[in-house]
Design a protein around this motif. Structure first.
Motif, mmCIF file in Angstrom:
data_model
loop_
_atom_site.group_PDB
_atom_site.id
_atom_site.type_symbol
_atom_site.label_atom_id
_atom_site.label_comp_id
_atom_site.label_asym_id
_atom_site.label_seq_id
_atom_site.Cartn_x
_atom_site.Cartn_y
_atom_site.Cartn_z
ATOM 1 N N MET A 1 0.828 -1.202 0.000
ATOM 2 C CA MET A 1 0.000 0.000 0.000
ATOM 3 C C MET A 1 0.867 1.258 0.000
ATOM 4 O O MET A 1 0.641 2.187 -0.777
ATOM 5 N N MET A 2 1.881 1.292 0.871
ATOM 6 C CA MET A 2 2.728 2.470 0.968
ATOM 7 C C MET A 2 3.516 2.683 -0.316
ATOM 8 O O MET A 2 3.692 3.820 -0.772
ATOM 9 N N THR A 3 3.986 1.589 -0.916
ATOM 10 C CA THR A 3 4.726 1.707 -2.173
ATOM 11 C C THR A 3 3.851 2.300 -3.268
ATOM 12 O O THR A 3 4.273 3.208 -4.001
ATOM 13 N N ALA A 4 2.633 1.797 -3.390
ATOM 14 C CA ALA A 4 1.705 2.320 -4.394
ATOM 15 C C ALA A 4 1.404 3.794 -4.154
ATOM 16 O O ALA A 4 1.370 4.596 -5.091
ATOM 17 N N LEU A 5 1.208 4.158 -2.887
ATOM 18 C CA LEU A 5 0.907 5.548 -2.551
ATOM 19 C C LEU A 5 2.053 6.469 -2.937
ATOM 20 O O LEU A 5 1.840 7.538 -3.536
ATOM 21 N N VAL A 6 3.268 6.074 -2.618
ATOM 22 C CA VAL A 6 4.442 6.893 -2.946
ATOM 23 C C VAL A 6 4.594 7.033 -4.453
ATOM 24 O O VAL A 6 4.857 8.124 -4.971
ATOM 25 N N HIS A 7 4.391 5.935 -5.181
ATOM 26 C CA HIS A 7 4.567 5.947 -6.629
ATOM 27 C C HIS A 7 3.491 6.753 -7.345
ATOM 28 O O HIS A 7 3.697 7.168 -8.489
ATOM 29 N N VAL A 8 2.356 6.973 -6.722
ATOM 30 C CA VAL A 8 1.324 7.847 -7.283
ATOM 31 C C VAL A 8 1.523 9.288 -6.800
ATOM 32 O O VAL A 8 1.407 10.234 -7.581
ATOM 33 N N LEU A 9 1.848 9.448 -5.532
ATOM 34 C CA LEU A 9 1.926 10.775 -4.931
ATOM 35 C C LEU A 9 3.091 11.601 -5.466
ATOM 36 O O LEU A 9 2.933 12.801 -5.740
ATOM 37 N N VAL A 10 4.256 10.994 -5.638
ATOM 38 C CA VAL A 10 5.436 11.746 -6.081
ATOM 39 C C VAL A 10 5.236 12.332 -7.478
ATOM 40 O O VAL A 10 5.433 13.546 -7.675
ATOM 41 N N PRO A 11 4.835 11.540 -8.491
ATOM 42 C CA PRO A 11 4.572 12.149 -9.802
ATOM 43 C C PRO A 11 3.438 13.171 -9.758
ATOM 44 O O PRO A 11 3.479 14.174 -10.477
ATOM 45 N N PHE A 12 2.422 12.911 -8.920
ATOM 46 C CA PHE A 12 1.302 13.841 -8.801
ATOM 47 C C PHE A 12 1.795 15.210 -8.313
ATOM 48 O O PHE A 12 1.440 16.249 -8.879
ATOM 49 N N ILE A 13 2.614 15.200 -7.271
ATOM 50 C CA ILE A 13 3.147 16.460 -6.734
ATOM 51 C C ILE A 13 4.016 17.166 -7.775
ATOM 52 O O ILE A 13 3.957 18.396 -7.927
ATOM 53 N N LEU A 14 4.814 16.396 -8.503
ATOM 54 C CA LEU A 14 5.658 16.987 -9.545
ATOM 55 C C LEU A 14 4.809 17.648 -10.627
ATOM 56 O O LEU A 14 5.105 18.773 -11.066
ATOM 57 N N CYS A 15 3.742 16.974 -11.055
ATOM 58 C CA CYS A 15 2.855 17.552 -12.073
ATOM 59 C C CYS A 15 2.161 18.804 -11.551
ATOM 60 O O CYS A 15 2.004 19.790 -12.281
ATOM 61 N N VAL A 16 1.740 18.786 -10.283
ATOM 62 C CA VAL A 16 1.116 19.972 -9.683
ATOM 63 C C VAL A 16 2.091 21.142 -9.681
ATOM 64 O O VAL A 16 1.732 22.280 -10.023
ATOM 65 N N ALA A 17 3.341 20.874 -9.317
ATOM 66 C CA ALA A 17 4.351 21.933 -9.269
ATOM 67 C C ALA A 17 4.591 22.519 -10.663
ATOM 68 O O ALA A 17 4.638 23.747 -10.835
ATOM 69 N N LEU A 18 4.715 21.664 -11.667
ATOM 70 C CA LEU A 18 4.973 22.143 -13.025
ATOM 71 C C LEU A 18 3.762 22.873 -13.603
ATOM 72 O O LEU A 18 3.902 23.850 -14.339
ATOM 73 N N ALA A 19 2.556 22.399 -13.276
ATOM 74 C CA ALA A 19 1.341 23.043 -13.774
ATOM 75 C C ALA A 19 1.181 24.462 -13.232
ATOM 76 O O ALA A 19 0.505 25.292 -13.854
ATOM 77 N N ASN A 20 1.789 24.728 -12.092
ATOM 78 C CA ASN A 20 1.698 26.061 -11.490
ATOM 79 C C ASN A 20 2.842 26.978 -11.892
ATOM 80 O O ASN A 20 3.025 28.044 -11.297
ATOM 81 N N THR A 21 3.625 26.575 -12.885
ATOM 82 C CA THR A 21 4.650 27.446 -13.459
ATOM 83 C C THR A 21 4.115 28.024 -14.767
ATOM 84 O O THR A 21 2.981 27.763 -15.169
ATOM 85 N N SER A 22 4.965 28.749 -15.468
ATOM 86 C CA SER A 22 4.564 29.347 -16.749
ATOM 87 C C SER A 22 4.760 28.384 -17.913
ATOM 88 O O SER A 22 4.520 28.755 -19.071
#
Length: 261
Positions: A1-22
């Motif tokens: 469960m923790m492995t799956a969560l990390v593997h979804v959460l890390v790319p999700f956070i990266l995409c959120v960060a990039l989406a909030n740039t120009s």
């Protein structure tokens, strides 16, 4: 469960960060309520301004949580459980993105709404690749590489106005092709029904979304609009994809075990 969560959460956070740039400031996304046929209710708070299109996102959460914890009758390996939980977490994480888009009408959640659709669709071929190879020949690096390519494919939207639609179309066609192939190899009548229902749900999602304003001319679609029903179809698409993939996974694993005896 923790492995799956990390593997979804890390790319999700990266995409959120990039989406909030120009980076995606030139991409064409709809940022007005006029894009939707459902009428905005000015007396409602922003997160329920279009109550039907907002509340339908709870369906993704329900389906995601259901498949995250439900495993009755499934004879899963550790890797099979990982496949199921990653896909379930994707559904759970996708819901607040769409809801935030409707609430704020900001560019970043609108970009994310499009962008995250690609790796979600890509997980179907990834899971099928696991079924076709099973644990003995399957490597997690294959899944990581495929998902990375899927995420990167959103870059097509930077070079052409219809780039996202092209990328999404390729993802859908690949998922259909892989689904048909794995069904012919490992499926049965039950998995065939699930596959057909998933395809019909996908078609409903696309058609109802594209005809949202036209359908609003009919009284039946003036409150529960085409866009609302397209999201219902999308939720069903998730559910029947789970049904199909778990069924075929069980059958493939049973055949492998029988050969070893």
């Amino acid at each position: 469960m923790m492995t799956a969560l990390v593997h979804v959460l890390v790319p999700f956070i990266l995409c959120v960060a990039l989406a909030n740039t120009s980076l995606f400031s030139k991409i064409k996304v709809d940022l007005t309520y006029e894009h939707y046929a459902e009428k905005r209710l000015d007396n409602m708070p922003a997160f329920l301004a279009m109550p039907c299109n907002c509340l339908v996102n709870l369906g993704y959460v329900y389906v995601g949580l259901y498949w995250l914890w439900w495993h009755k009758g499934l004879k899963e390996t550790e890797q099979g459980r990982y496949m199921r939980k990653v896909f379930a977490l994707m559904a759970v994480f996708y819901a607040p993105v769409q809801w935030t888009r409707l609430t704020t009408l900001r560019r970043a959640p609108a970009v994310l709404d499009q962008w995250l659709t690609l790796p979600i669709f890509a997980w179907v071929p990834v899971w099928i690749d696991f079924i076709e190879h099973l644990p003995a020949k399957w490597h997690a690096s294959r899944a990581a590489l495929f998902e990375l390519c899927s995420v990167a494919s959103y870059g097509l939207s930077l070079v052409h106005e219809q780039g996202f639609e092209v990328a999404l179309g390729c993802h859908v066609l690949l998922a259909l092709y892989k689904g048909i192939r794995v069904h012919l190899t490992h499926g049965d009548g039950r998995s065939g029904r699930y596959f057909l229902l998933a395809m019909l749900s996908c078609a409903g999602f696309v058609v109802l979304k594209l005809t949202d304003h036209w359908l609003a001319g009919f009284w039946l679609f003036q409150r529960l609009t085409g866009h609302f029903w397209s999201k219902v179809c999308d939720v069903l698409q998730f559910h029947f994809s789970f049904c199909f993939l778990t069924t075929v996974t069980d059958r493939a694993q049973a055949r492998t075990a029988a050969r070893k005896k």
